[in-house]
Design a protein around this motif. Structure first.
Motif, PDB file in Angstrom:
ATOM      1  N   TYR A   1       5.568  -7.539  25.069  1.00  0.00           N
ATOM      2  CA  TYR A   1       6.480  -7.612  26.207  1.00  0.00           C
ATOM      3  C   TYR A   1       7.578  -8.606  25.843  1.00  0.00           C
ATOM      4  N   ASN A   2       8.832  -8.228  26.024  1.00  0.00           N
ATOM      5  CA  ASN A   2       9.959  -9.094  25.706  1.00  0.00           C
ATOM      6  C   ASN A   2      10.515  -9.722  26.981  1.00  0.00           C
ATOM      7  N   MET A   3      10.480 -11.028  27.054  1.00  0.00           N
ATOM      8  CA  MET A   3      11.068 -11.722  28.194  1.00  0.00           C
ATOM      9  C   MET A   3      12.492 -12.146  27.823  1.00  0.00           C
ATOM     10  N   THR A   4      13.457 -11.720  28.620  1.00  0.00           N
ATOM     11  CA  THR A   4      14.857 -11.968  28.299  1.00  0.00           C
ATOM     12  C   THR A   4      15.203 -13.457  28.349  1.00  0.00           C
ATOM     13  N   VAL A   5      15.819 -13.934  27.294  1.00  0.00           N
ATOM     14  CA  VAL A   5      16.343 -15.303  27.242  1.00  0.00           C
ATOM     15  C   VAL A   5      17.856 -15.266  27.437  1.00  0.00           C
ATOM     16  N   PHE A   6      18.545 -14.396  26.661  1.00  0.00           N
ATOM     17  CA  PHE A   6      19.978 -14.160  26.815  1.00  0.00           C
ATOM     18  C   PHE A   6      20.224 -12.657  26.760  1.00  0.00           C
ATOM     19  N   SER A   7      21.125 -12.173  27.611  1.00  0.00           N
ATOM     20  CA  SER A   7      21.435 -10.744  27.639  1.00  0.00           C
ATOM     21  C   SER A   7      22.941 -10.534  27.488  1.00  0.00           C
ATOM     22  N   ARG A   8      23.300  -9.749  26.449  1.00  0.00           N
ATOM     23  CA  ARG A   8      24.703  -9.398  26.218  1.00  0.00           C
ATOM     24  C   ARG A   8      25.614 -10.628  26.265  1.00  0.00           C
ATOM     25  N   ILE A   9      25.224 -11.631  25.512  1.00  0.00           N
ATOM     26  CA  ILE A   9      25.996 -12.860  25.501  1.00  0.00           C
ATOM     27  C   ILE A   9      26.780 -12.957  24.195  1.00  0.00           C
ATOM     28  N   ARG A  10      27.955 -13.533  24.266  1.00  0.00           N
ATOM     29  CA  ARG A  10      28.758 -13.748  23.065  1.00  0.00           C
ATOM     30  C   ARG A  10      28.070 -14.773  22.177  1.00  0.00           C
ATOM     31  N   THR A  11      28.038 -14.505  20.893  1.00  0.00           N
ATOM     32  CA  THR A  11      27.362 -15.422  19.977  1.00  0.00           C
ATOM     33  C   THR A  11      27.984 -16.812  20.006  1.00  0.00           C
ATOM     34  N   GLU A  12      29.303 -16.872  20.228  1.00  0.00           N
ATOM     35  CA  GLU A  12      29.966 -18.177  20.248  1.00  0.00           C
ATOM     36  C   GLU A  12      29.611 -18.981  21.504  1.00  0.00           C
ATOM     37  N   SER A  13      28.970 -18.309  22.485  1.00  0.00           N
ATOM     38  CA  SER A  13      28.568 -19.008  23.709  1.00  0.00           C
ATOM     39  C   SER A  13      27.298 -19.822  23.511  1.00  0.00           C
ATOM     40  N   ILE A  14      26.610 -19.592  22.400  1.00  0.00           N
ATOM     41  CA  ILE A  14      25.386 -20.323  22.077  1.00  0.00           C
ATOM     42  C   ILE A  14      25.706 -21.370  21.028  1.00  0.00           C
ATOM     43  N   SER A  15      25.254 -22.583  21.246  1.00  0.00           N
ATOM     44  CA  SER A  15      25.515 -23.636  20.266  1.00  0.00           C
ATOM     45  C   SER A  15      24.862 -23.271  18.932  1.00  0.00           C
ATOM     46  N   LYS A  16      25.447 -23.744  17.868  1.00  0.00           N
ATOM     47  CA  LYS A  16      24.932 -23.438  16.533  1.00  0.00           C
ATOM     48  C   LYS A  16      23.509 -23.952  16.376  1.00  0.00           C
ATOM     49  N   GLU A  17      23.245 -25.128  16.948  1.00  0.00           N
ATOM     50  CA  GLU A  17      21.897 -25.704  16.840  1.00  0.00           C
ATOM     51  C   GLU A  17      20.861 -24.814  17.517  1.00  0.00           C
ATOM     52  N   ILE A  18      21.162 -24.385  18.758  1.00  0.00           N
ATOM     53  CA  ILE A  18      20.222 -23.540  19.490  1.00  0.00           C
ATOM     54  C   ILE A  18      20.051 -22.203  18.792  1.00  0.00           C
ATOM     55  N   PHE A  19      21.155 -21.626  18.325  1.00  0.00           N
ATOM     56  CA  PHE A  19      21.070 -20.332  17.640  1.00  0.00           C
ATOM     57  C   PHE A  19      20.192 -20.437  16.394  1.00  0.00           C
ATOM     58  N   ASN A  20      20.347 -21.519  15.638  1.00  0.00           N
ATOM     59  CA  ASN A  20      19.529 -21.702  14.435  1.00  0.00           C
ATOM     60  C   ASN A  20      18.053 -21.856  14.790  1.00  0.00           C
ATOM     61  N   ARG A  21      17.790 -22.550  15.897  1.00  0.00           N
ATOM     62  CA  ARG A  21      16.395 -22.729  16.326  1.00  0.00           C
ATOM     63  C   ARG A  21      15.801 -21.405  16.799  1.00  0.00           C
ATOM     64  N   LEU A  22      16.600 -20.603  17.483  1.00  0.00           N
ATOM     65  CA  LEU A  22      16.142 -19.278  17.911  1.00  0.00           C
ATOM     66  C   LEU A  22      15.851 -18.396  16.692  1.00  0.00           C
ATOM     67  N   SER A  23      16.748 -18.427  15.725  1.00  0.00           N
ATOM     68  CA  SER A  23      16.596 -17.603  14.520  1.00  0.00           C
ATOM     69  C   SER A  23      15.375 -18.031  13.706  1.00  0.00           C
ATOM     70  N   ALA A  24      15.053 -19.318  13.768  1.00  0.00           N
ATOM     71  CA  ALA A  24      13.936 -19.851  12.979  1.00  0.00           C
ATOM     72  C   ALA A  24      12.619 -19.835  13.747  1.00  0.00           C
ATOM     73  N   ASN A  25      12.607 -19.221  14.941  1.00  0.00           N
ATOM     74  CA  ASN A  25      11.401 -19.198  15.787  1.00  0.00           C
ATOM     75  C   ASN A  25      10.852 -20.605  16.010  1.00  0.00           C
ATOM     76  N   ASP A  26      11.744 -21.482  16.437  1.00  0.00           N
ATOM     77  CA  ASP A  26      11.369 -22.868  16.690  1.00  0.00           C
ATOM     78  C   ASP A  26      10.327 -22.931  17.814  1.00  0.00           C
ATOM     79  N   THR A  27       9.147 -23.459  17.507  1.00  0.00           N
ATOM     80  CA  THR A  27       8.045 -23.473  18.469  1.00  0.00           C
ATOM     81  C   THR A  27       8.362 -24.324  19.690  1.00  0.00           C
ATOM     82  N   ASP A  28       8.969 -25.488  19.478  1.00  0.00           N
ATOM     83  CA  ASP A  28       9.297 -26.361  20.613  1.00  0.00           C
ATOM     84  C   ASP A  28      10.235 -25.659  21.590  1.00  0.00           C
ATOM     85  N   LEU A  29      11.206 -24.925  21.052  1.00  0.00           N
ATOM     86  CA  LEU A  29      12.144 -24.205  21.908  1.00  0.00           C
ATOM     87  C   LEU A  29      11.439 -23.061  22.638  1.00  0.00           C
TER      88      LEU A  29
END
Length: 212
Positions: free
Chosen positions: A59-87
């Motif tokens: 089951y996928n729980m939505t975190v962001f939907s149809r959002i511009r990539t530039e709207s996400i900070s680089k730090e958060i995007f990197n943590r999302l991409s790396a499956n950061d457990t704390d996040l």
């Protein structure tokens, strides 16, 4: 002046989601601590992945939907991409994230431990300060009652805690403790030293008489 202590509440797992599985008879999903990202042109969808506790259906729980990539900070995007457990845990415990997904959490499924230093009766007795102060550190909210934490850390029975409440001896952020109060990070509990000492002394006296 007051003696100050710190009580740290460590969660051992994220809350299960109350959700009926379409592939088995399970009604609970657990967080996988992993994200799914799907980019379409300049937009991106991001989900937090949950799995059925029985058949592991996703089951996928939505975190962001149809959002511009530039709207996400680089730090958060990197943590999302790396499956950061704390996040992942931050979103799993987030009431706002669950609200947006119309999802309900089984908060009773959260296991935890409390890290604290015991306060010897002798230390309370010898203390010259009027109030004892305890600061709560709990990064995630899961409907844990503050009264439960106080009982555990001070080794109080339900009746003794009730006596302290009735004696107006316990304050949270300078307000009298209400039993329904749920733990929040940064809560400051202040307890009247003499009233606590009196109740603990009565308990010890009763134990001594019972032994005799």
């Amino acid at each position: 002046m007051s003696i100050e202590y710190t009580w740290v509440i460590k969660t051992k797992n994220t809350p299960l989601l109350k959700k009926k599985c379409n592939h088995c008879d399970s009604e609970r999903f657990h967080c996988s601590d992993k994200f799914r990202l799907n980019a379409q042109k300049k937009n991106i969808d991001i989900w937090l992945i949950y799995r059925c506790v029985k058949c592991h259906h996703r089951y996928n729980m939505t975190v962001f939907s149809r959002i511009r990539t530039e709207s996400i900070s680089k730090e958060i995007f990197n943590r999302l991409s790396a499956n950061d457990t704390d996040l992942a845990w931050e979103y799993a415990f987030s009431r706002e994230a669950r609200r947006k997904n119309n999802a309900e959490a089984d908060l009773d499924s959260v296991e935890y431990e409390i890290q604290f230093d015991e306060v010897p009766v002798e230390e309370i007795t010898s203390c010259e300060d009027e109030m004892l102060s305890f600061t709560i550190k709990c990064p995630f909210e899961f409907n844990l009652r503050l009264s439960t934490v106080i009982r555990t850390c001070l080794n109080l029975s339900s009746s003794k805690l009730n006596q302290l409440i009735d004696a107006e001896a316990i304050f949270v952020h300078e307000r009298l403790l209400q039993k329904k109060h749920k733990v929040q990070n940064g809560d400051v509990v202040r307890i009247h030293k003499d009233k606590l000492k009196t109740i603990l002394w009565k308990e010890e006296l009763y134990d001594e008489v019972a032994v005799k």
